[in-house]
Design an enzyme around this catalytic site. Structure first.
Site, PDB file in Angstrom:
ATOM      1  N   HIS A  28     -13.469   3.752  -3.883  1.00 50.18           N
ATOM      2  CA  HIS A  28     -12.392   2.979  -3.270  1.00 50.18           C
ATOM      3  C   HIS A  28     -13.000   1.726  -2.657  1.00 50.18           C
ATOM      4  CE1 HIS A  28      -8.661   2.134  -1.120  1.00 50.18           C
ATOM      5  NE2 HIS A  28      -9.438   1.731  -0.134  1.00 50.18           N
TER       6      HIS A  28
ATOM      7  N   ASP B  15       1.814   8.618   3.778  1.00 51.45           N
ATOM      8  CA  ASP B  15       1.130   7.334   3.981  1.00 51.45           C
ATOM      9  C   ASP B  15       2.126   6.187   3.879  1.00 51.45           C
ATOM     10  OD1 ASP B  15      -1.249   5.703   4.339  1.00 51.45           O
ATOM     11  OD2 ASP B  15      -0.891   5.065   2.276  1.00 51.45           O
TER      12      ASP B  15
ATOM     13  N   ARG C   3       3.620   1.337  10.773  1.00 55.87           N
ATOM     14  CA  ARG C   3       2.487   0.597  11.353  1.00 55.87           C
ATOM     15  C   ARG C   3       2.652  -0.900  11.145  1.00 55.87           C
ATOM     16  NH1 ARG C   3      -2.198   3.014   8.147  1.00 55.87           N
ATOM     17  NH2 ARG C   3      -3.412   1.418   9.183  1.00 55.87           N
TER      18      ARG C   3
ATOM     19  N   SER D 153      -5.572   6.962   6.129  1.00 52.09           N
ATOM     20  CA  SER D 153      -4.723   6.453   5.038  1.00 52.09           C
ATOM     21  C   SER D 153      -5.532   6.389   3.728  1.00 52.09           C
ATOM     22  CB  SER D 153      -4.199   5.062   5.441  1.00 52.09           C
ATOM     23  OG  SER D 153      -3.706   4.372   4.337  1.00 52.09           O
TER      24      SER D 153
ATOM     25  N   LYS E   2      -5.564   9.440   0.282  1.00 49.17           N
ATOM     26  CA  LYS E   2      -5.235   9.113  -1.113  1.00 49.17           C
ATOM     27  C   LYS E   2      -6.366   9.527  -2.050  1.00 49.17           C
ATOM     28  CE  LYS E   2      -3.835   5.155   0.608  1.00 49.17           C
ATOM     29  NZ  LYS E   2      -3.368   3.830   0.919  1.00 49.17           N
TER      30      LYS E   2
HETATM   31  N1  URA Z   1      -5.632   0.214   3.081  1.00 52.42           N
HETATM   32  C1  URA Z   1      -5.016   1.429   3.058  1.00 52.42           C
HETATM   33  O1  URA Z   1      -4.935   2.077   2.026  1.00 52.42           O
HETATM   34  N2  URA Z   1      -4.485   1.871   4.225  1.00 52.42           N
HETATM   35  C2  URA Z   1      -4.540   1.184   5.379  1.00 52.42           C
HETATM   36  O2  URA Z   1      -4.065   1.665   6.380  1.00 52.42           O
HETATM   37  C3  URA Z   1      -5.174  -0.077   5.383  1.00 52.42           C
HETATM   38  C4  URA Z   1      -5.718  -0.532   4.212  1.00 52.42           C
END
Ligand code: URA
Length: 437
Positions: free
Chosen positions: A82, A161, A168, A183, A187
């Site tokens: 990621h 999320d 947020r 977050s 994933k």
């Molecule tokens: N990228 C994400 O996937 N989540 C966040 O909260 C911020 C950046």
């Protein structure tokens, strides 16, 4: 426990138990708790932070909110990577076929771009016919056959999320390290990874502008990985200038193809080899990083990595001819030079400003619903440390619309900082944390 008491406990700096976090999130997702109470909780987290145990509990509660991908049937240790996002970051386009060619199996779920940073899915969709909406079954079947697949995240993966991020976004609580870490990691874990390599960017084009913030985020994500039994490595890499020499969609695909042909820019190639070597070690394909690096360089030289990209494009319905003839990718009508007003050495390129200039051309989205123009973008003819004479090109703007192009030329010129002598180079990789071999 009543949500009021949980908000109060966090507001006053207490530590919530995993059961309390699960109960709070579960009640929110069942709409038994109002947005205003969840917003208050998020703000309390923003100011008080979360312990590694709380962050891991939040992550796993988020994972359980939706479907997960089970990659165990593929055999071996499924690995994923990621990136926290940057400008010109086409790493996944190179890395996924590259590590598959070197023996790992990767089922990667990626996102779209937002703001000044680009997204892998948008870039891939500039290949005519390329499909990113793969079903679970089709994705797993493809990985079984050719070793890799790159697809878009489906709505049923970590629905919590999406709900939390939307909240947020409007309550000024995006920039909270534990919330960002949960977050991202939720994933990756829902995507089935047992080994996770995180490319945490730092610098002017990154989400985390300072090395300290990047390190805090990297540490938080590695801690989550360890709490929940995932081998995790975080590589803090430089994003103070764009990565490689292209920013956009089709232009970045073209540069990724050149990199898989062994003639890519040095920074992109070296970053892919470094991230890929960690992935191969976590996957158990190689015992050491040195051996993994050697295998990856060989896959670039002997064409195996490029062949894997060809297979991936074919399997996902794309026009494979783009690999040999990038002219088949969408092309912009105008190529406008950005000439240097005076001579000198490039001392800096504001990556965020370049990303915003590309976005203003149509290469990115200001809002989620905006449409991408795959052909437009920016080529960097000069990078940091390189000389330029007065009137020589710093960059080229690829535009469809002349007026937007002229505005982008102005912005790109302003993003360049020239000096008399070369600056001290920044390292490509600032630090590596976690399960590094
Ligand atoms: N990228 C994400 O996937 N989540 C966040 O909260 C911020 C950046």
């Amino acid at each position: 426990m009543h949500p009021y008491q949980l908000i109060l406990k966090k507001r006053d700096g207490g530590e919530l138990s995993p059961e309390e976090i699960e109960a709070l999130l579960g009640a929110y997702l069942r709409e038994e708790i109002a947005d205003y109470q969840m917003s208050a909780f998020l703000m309390a987290v923003f100011f008080r932070g979360m312990s590694p145990r709380e962050t891991a509990a939040l992550t796993m509660a988020m994972v359980r909110s939706g479907e997960t991908l089970d990659l165990e049937a593929l055999g071996g240790v499924p690995v994923d990577k990621h990136s926290t996002g940057g400008v010109g970051d086409k790493t996944s386009l190179v890395l996924i076929p590259l590590v598959a060619a070197a023996g790992a199996r990767v089922a990667k779920l990626s996102g779209r771009g937002l703001g000044h940073t680009g997204g892998t899915i948008d870039k891939l969709e500039s290949i005519p016919g390329f499909r990113t909406d793969l079903s679970r079954e089709r994705m797993l079947d493809q990985v079984r056959r050719i070793g890799c697949a790159l697809a878009g995240q489906t709505a049923d993966l970590v629905p919590a999320d999406k709900r939390l991020y939307a909240l947020r976004d409007v309550t000024a609580t995006v920039e909270s390290i534990p919330l960002i870490a949960a977050s991202i990691m939720s994933k990756k874990i829902a995507g089935g990874a047992r080994g996770i390599v995180l490319d945490v960017k730092t610098g002017s084009g990154a989400f985390m502008k300072t090395l300290e913030d990047a390190r805090d985020l990297a540490e938080a994500m590695v801690a989550i990985g360890h709490e929940v039994g995932r081998r995790t490595v975080a590589v803090i890499s430089d994003m103070d200038q764009p990565l490689g020499r292209t920013v956009g969609n089709a232009v970045e695909v073209e540069e990724a193809i050149a990199t898989l042909q062994g003639r890519g820019p040095q920074d992109l190639t070296e970053l892919c080899v470094a991230l890929g070597s960690h992935m191969l070690v976590l996957a158990g394909s190689e015992a050491s990083r040195d051996a993994a690096e050697e295998r990856l360089r060989r896959a670039l030289e002997d064409g195996l990595a490029l062949e894997r990209l060809r297979k991936m494009i074919a399997a996902q319905g794309g026009d494979v001819r783009v690999v040999d003839d990038p002219g088949l990718l969408p092309q912009a009508r105008h190529v406008l030079p950005v000439a240097a007003a005076r001579g000198g050495v490039v001392a800096g390129i504001d990556a965020e400003a370049i990303g915003l200039a590309a976005m203003s051309l149509g290469a990115g989205r200001a809002r989620k619903e905006d449409r991408i123009d795959p052909a437009v973008g920016i080529r960097l003819e000069r990078k940091v440390g390189e000389k330029v004479g007065a009137g020589e090109p710093l960059a080229s703007v690829l535009a469809h619309d002349e007026a937007r192009g002229a505005e982008a030329v102005r912005r790109v010129r302003e993003a360049y900082r020239l000096a008399r002598s070369a600056p001290t180079p920044r390292p490509l990789i600032h630090a590596v944390l976690g399960d590094a071999a």
